[in-house]
Design a protein around this motif. Structure first.
Motif, short mmCIF file in Angstrom:
data_model
loop_
_atom_site.label_atom_id
_atom_site.label_comp_id
_atom_site.label_asym_id
_atom_site.label_seq_id
_atom_site.Cartn_x
_atom_site.Cartn_y
_atom_site.Cartn_z
N ALA A 96 20.83 28.04 21.95
CA ALA A 96 22.20 28.10 21.44
C ALA A 96 23.06 26.98 22.03
O ALA A 96 23.85 26.37 21.31
CB ALA A 96 22.83 29.46 21.72
N THR A 97 22.89 26.68 23.31
CA THR A 97 23.67 25.60 23.92
C THR A 97 23.28 24.24 23.34
O THR A 97 24.06 23.30 23.41
CB THR A 97 23.54 25.54 25.46
OG1 THR A 97 22.21 25.20 25.82
CG2 THR A 97 23.96 26.86 26.10
N TRP A 98 22.08 24.15 22.77
CA TRP A 98 21.65 22.92 22.12
C TRP A 98 22.07 22.89 20.65
O TRP A 98 21.67 22.00 19.89
CB TRP A 98 20.14 22.77 22.19
CG TRP A 98 19.56 22.68 23.57
CD1 TRP A 98 20.21 22.46 24.74
CD2 TRP A 98 18.18 22.81 23.89
NE1 TRP A 98 19.31 22.45 25.79
CE2 TRP A 98 18.06 22.66 25.29
CE3 TRP A 98 17.02 23.04 23.15
CZ2 TRP A 98 16.84 22.72 25.97
CZ3 TRP A 98 15.81 23.11 23.82
CH2 TRP A 98 15.71 22.95 25.20
N ASN A 99 22.81 23.89 20.20
CA ASN A 99 23.27 24.02 18.81
C ASN A 99 22.13 24.23 17.83
O ASN A 99 22.20 23.78 16.67
CB ASN A 99 24.13 22.82 18.39
CG ASN A 99 25.37 22.71 19.24
OD1 ASN A 99 26.09 23.69 19.41
ND2 ASN A 99 25.60 21.54 19.82
N ALA A 100 21.08 24.91 18.27
CA ALA A 100 19.97 25.24 17.37
C ALA A 100 20.47 26.22 16.30
O ALA A 100 21.35 27.05 16.57
CB ALA A 100 18.81 25.86 18.14
N ARG A 101 19.91 26.12 15.12
CA ARG A 101 20.31 27.01 14.04
C ARG A 101 19.85 28.45 14.37
O ARG A 101 18.97 28.65 15.21
CB ARG A 101 19.75 26.54 12.70
CG ARG A 101 18.26 26.63 12.55
CD ARG A 101 17.78 25.92 11.28
NE ARG A 101 16.38 26.21 11.02
CZ ARG A 101 15.38 25.71 11.75
NH1 ARG A 101 15.62 24.92 12.76
NH2 ARG A 101 14.12 26.02 11.45
N PRO A 102 20.44 29.45 13.74
CA PRO A 102 20.11 30.84 14.07
C PRO A 102 18.62 31.19 13.99
O PRO A 102 18.12 31.93 14.84
CB PRO A 102 20.93 31.65 13.06
CG PRO A 102 22.12 30.78 12.78
CD PRO A 102 21.56 29.36 12.80
N ALA A 103 17.90 30.68 13.00
CA ALA A 103 16.47 31.02 12.90
C ALA A 103 15.70 30.54 14.12
O ALA A 103 14.80 31.25 14.61
CB ALA A 103 15.87 30.42 11.63
#
Length: 187
Positions: free
Chosen positions: A40-47
């Motif tokens: 999440a801190t890397w801005n990964a998408r929800p999937a």
């Protein structure tokens, strides 16, 4: 109440006992939550975040204790969605020794430890796999100094090889966790 795949995944992890399985830095459940948070801190998408939370469901080459057998993949897909479950399955199926050396190369073969077969995942799947690999390994290295001391140089070599597949935030985290401060510099 709205459907929340993160809550569904957490409930399934607890139901299957992940909070009682020892893992570096606490329990497997704690580790899985930290991997999801790192993504999440890397801005990964929800999937991809969901896959990070669930990456150990079928066991892995490095953690062979599955929470679910492969014939129950539909249960995980119902909880987290088909896309996230496919990432979990890809991650779990990796024969690391055979796959890691060439994964970032164009047409690099992915060796499946479940089937013994090989395939060439598409660019998006390779990026997801690399990000999840980095998040998982960095969490363990950050939580366990002895692991980092023992395996840090090899992990840095692996993640440097995978750098073309990693997002910039993931790479910066690799540098921060694994590279001695005397060697850090901006490209």
């Amino acid at each position: 109440m709205a459907y929340d795949p993160f809550a569904q995944a957490d409930a399934l992890l607890r139901e299957l006992g992940a909070e009682h399985i020892a893992h570096p830095g606490g329990t497997l459940l704690t580790h899985l939550h930290r991997v999801r948070e790192r993504l999440a801190t890397w801005n990964a998408r929800p999937a991809l975040q969901l896959a990070g939370l669930c990456h150990a469901f079928y066991g892995t080459d490095g953690f062979p204790q599955p929470l679910l057998p492969l014939d129950r993949r539909a249960e995980l897909a119902a909880a987290i969605g088909v896309e996230a479950e496919a990432i979990v399955h890809l991650y779990a199926s990796c024969d690391r020794e055979a796959t890691y050396p060439t994964l970032a190369a164009p047409g690099g073969a992915f060796h499946d430890r479940f089937t013994g077969g090989t395939r060439t995942p598409g660019p998006s799947a390779c990026r997801d796999f690399a990000e999840l690999t980095a998040a998982n390994e960095l969490d363990i290295a950050a939580e366990d100094p002895a692991f980092r001391d023992r395996h840090g140089p090899a992990l840095l070599t692996l993640l440097t090889r995978l750098r073309p597949l990693l997002s910039e935030p993931a790479w910066q985290d690799c540098v921060s966790v694994l590279m001695p401060s005397t060697q850090r510099h901006s490209p």
